[in-house]
Scaffold this active site. Structure first.
Site, short mmCIF file in Angstrom:
data_model
loop_
_atom_site.label_atom_id
_atom_site.label_comp_id
_atom_site.label_asym_id
_atom_site.label_seq_id
_atom_site.Cartn_x
_atom_site.Cartn_y
_atom_site.Cartn_z
CE LYS A 113 -6.72 6.63 4.32
NZ LYS A 113 -5.64 6.87 5.33
C1 LIG Z 1 -4.26 6.83 5.04
C2 LIG Z 1 -3.39 7.54 6.00
C3 LIG Z 1 -2.07 7.95 5.67
C4 LIG Z 1 -1.44 7.61 4.34
O1 LIG Z 1 -2.05 8.28 3.27
P1 LIG Z 1 -1.72 7.86 1.77
O2 LIG Z 1 -2.67 8.65 0.94
O3 LIG Z 1 -1.99 6.38 1.71
O4 LIG Z 1 -0.31 8.18 1.52
C5 LIG Z 1 -1.34 8.67 6.60
N1 LIG Z 1 -1.84 8.96 7.82
C6 LIG Z 1 -3.10 8.60 8.18
C7 LIG Z 1 -3.58 8.93 9.54
C8 LIG Z 1 -3.92 7.87 7.30
O5 LIG Z 1 -5.16 7.52 7.66
#
Ligand SMILES: *Cc1c(COP(=O)(O)O)cnc(C)c1O
Length: 469
Positions: A113
């Site tokens: 993210k």
């Molecule tokens: C947010 C997140 C996901 C999922 O991502 P999406 O964009 O919601 O599909 C997977 N793994 C981690 C570690 C995350 O923080």
């Protein structure tokens, strides 16, 4: 000039700047470009060997509709990714002859993210400067999004961020990643309640028109289009490194809200040859079930060792639906209304077949996830430790690989040290925090405990010092 429309067809045509600041469209839909911009093959070819910020600028420029020049995007991307702990920003690590790990966890909060949010915060700052505006970003978090957003917004001009987390219900690493950020424009509120209570409070405050306009409330949740566009860059970056213009590369993506894997689809629409896009879910498998059956049906959320994927309503799925329904917003709105009432809908066989041409799906339960962490730990003599989210992807990738041609890239969405208990349970090794976070447990924390009451949160926000314009 790229123009944006809502997936529900009842919002106006919007510019990139408007879409960036608004997040959700006013008809409840999500924004998408009216038509897909393309990166010509020569442009893609020229990116072969380019560094990560250069790739990001080239991939995001076609989506900004002239609001940002590519040179300005490059400067912002350089700054956004400067603090990442690996010189390649998003390094590829080969696991076996046809499987690669794309490590997206070298950012400040150890999860993918950071890629979108570090860039987004800088785009916000530029746009607010041009408009002479300020905003208060308000959000609830169960862990990853909150820490990445706080780190990205900390110290930036013209904005502050207020994040609610459920007191005592996030892991200590996750809490400390939020509460040890010392910037004056960051406020952490620990709410005496659950994550749902936190979300409910945020929803109520957004629904209060006076408070909303007085504070100029903004959100940076995963439906923001700019986040998706920023993430498309690492698909291009990884594919080009594996010769993706000559032999299409496939990707397997651990999925919750369908945001990250959808960014792979955006890279494909932009012109990148992509083999298969595999949607990997944990036991909360609404997307895998949809791809298997054509029925999109919510079930009760079950807590797993990969909490950032414990989601039963995958917001970004609506963007795919819009495309499957050939841009007929009224039909998307009808299906989403039905889903809101009945928690379920089924698409026609033709539409289901079309979805399966675009995506493949699979799920891994808790036992498979643990076994996968142990497998890679054993197979590599202890040198590969997967976090539980990545392990879900790895289990699905190994299961489906016989049917996938060419190189397969598994997105490693979090650093194993972010989920040390789950990793230790699976393979007996407790992953240490990387050097840049080694003192996390010594840093002072700052947060305020409040009851689960919207009025208490509203008053706390009103007491914050005014933002310099
Ligand atoms: C947010 C997140 C996901 C999922 O991502 P999406 O964009 O919601 O599909 C997977 N793994 C981690 C570690 C995350 O923080």
């Amino acid at each position: 000039m790229t123009i944006y429309v809502s997936t529900r067809g009842r919002a106006g045509r919007r510019s990139f700047e408007e879409v960036l600041l608004a997040g959700l469209a006013e008809d409840g839909g999500l924004f998408l470009p009216e038509s897909w911009p393309r990166l010509p093959e020569a442009r893609l070819r020229a990116l072969d060997g380019a560094d990560y910020p250069t790739t990001t600028a080239a991939v995001t420029a076609p989506f900004t509709g002239g609001a940002f020049e590519e040179a300005e995007l490059l400067a912002l991307a350089r700054e956004a990714y400067e603090g990442f702990a690996h010189p390649a920003t998003a390094p590829l690590r080969q696991l076996d002859p046809t499987l690669w790990l794309l490590e997206l966890f070298h950012g400040p909060t150890l999860a993918f993210k950071d890629f979108a949010l570090q860039l987004l915060a800088r785009l916000f700052e530029r746009v607010l400067e041009r408009r002479g505006e300020t905003i208060t970003i308000l959000g609830a978090t169960s862990g990853d999004t909150g820490s990445a957003a706080i780190r990205a917004i900390a110290g930036r001009a013209r904005m502050r961020i207020v994040v609610l987390h459920p007191a005592g219900r996030v892991s200590e690493v996750q809490r400390r990643q939020m509460t040890t950020v010392a910037a004056a424009n960051v406020t952490n509120l620990a709410i005496e309640g659950t994550f749902d209570d936190c979300q409910e409070i945020v929803k109520k405050l957004f629904a209060d028109p006076d408070f909303r306009s007085e504070q100029k409330l903004a959100a940076i949740n995963s439906i923001n289009w700019a986040r998706i566009a920023a993430q498309a860059a690492y698909y291009v970056y990884a594919a080009l490194r594996l010769g993706g213009l000559e032999r299409p590369v496939s990707f397997c993506v651990p999925t919750g809200n369908f945001g990250d894997v959808y960014a792979g689809h955006v890279a494909r629409r932009l012109g990148l040859p992509v083999g298969r896009l595999v949607v990997a879910t944990n036991a909360n498998d609404i997307l895998a079930r949809f791809l298997a059956t054509g029925t999109y049906a919510a079930a009760t959320v079950v807590p797993t060792s990969s909490p950032s994927m414990d989601i039963q309503v995958a917001s970004n799925f609506e963007r795919l639906l819009f495309e499957l329904l050939e841009g007929e917003g009224a039909r998307v709105a009808e299906l989403m209304d039905r889903f809101a009432r009945e928690r379920c809908f089924t698409v026609s066989r033709a539409i289901h077949a079309r979805a399966r041409e675009l995506f493949e799906g699979g799920a891994a339960d808790e036992a498979a996830t643990r076994a996968e962490i142990a497998h890679w730990h054993g197979a590599t003599g202890g040198s590969v430790l997967l976090d539980p989210h990545t392990a879900v992807g790895a289990a699905v990738a190994r299961r489906l690989r016989p049917s996938l041609a060419g190189p397969l890239v598994l997105l490693a969405t979090a650093h194993p040290a972010k989920f040390p208990e789950a990793v230790e349970t699976a393979c007996g090794v407790r992953p240490p925090l990387p050097a840049h976070l080694a003192d996390l447990f010594e840093r002072p924390e700052r947060y305020t405990v409040l009851p689960a009451d919207p009025a208490a949160v509203r008053d706390a926000v009103r007491r914050l010092p005014p933002l310099p314009a």
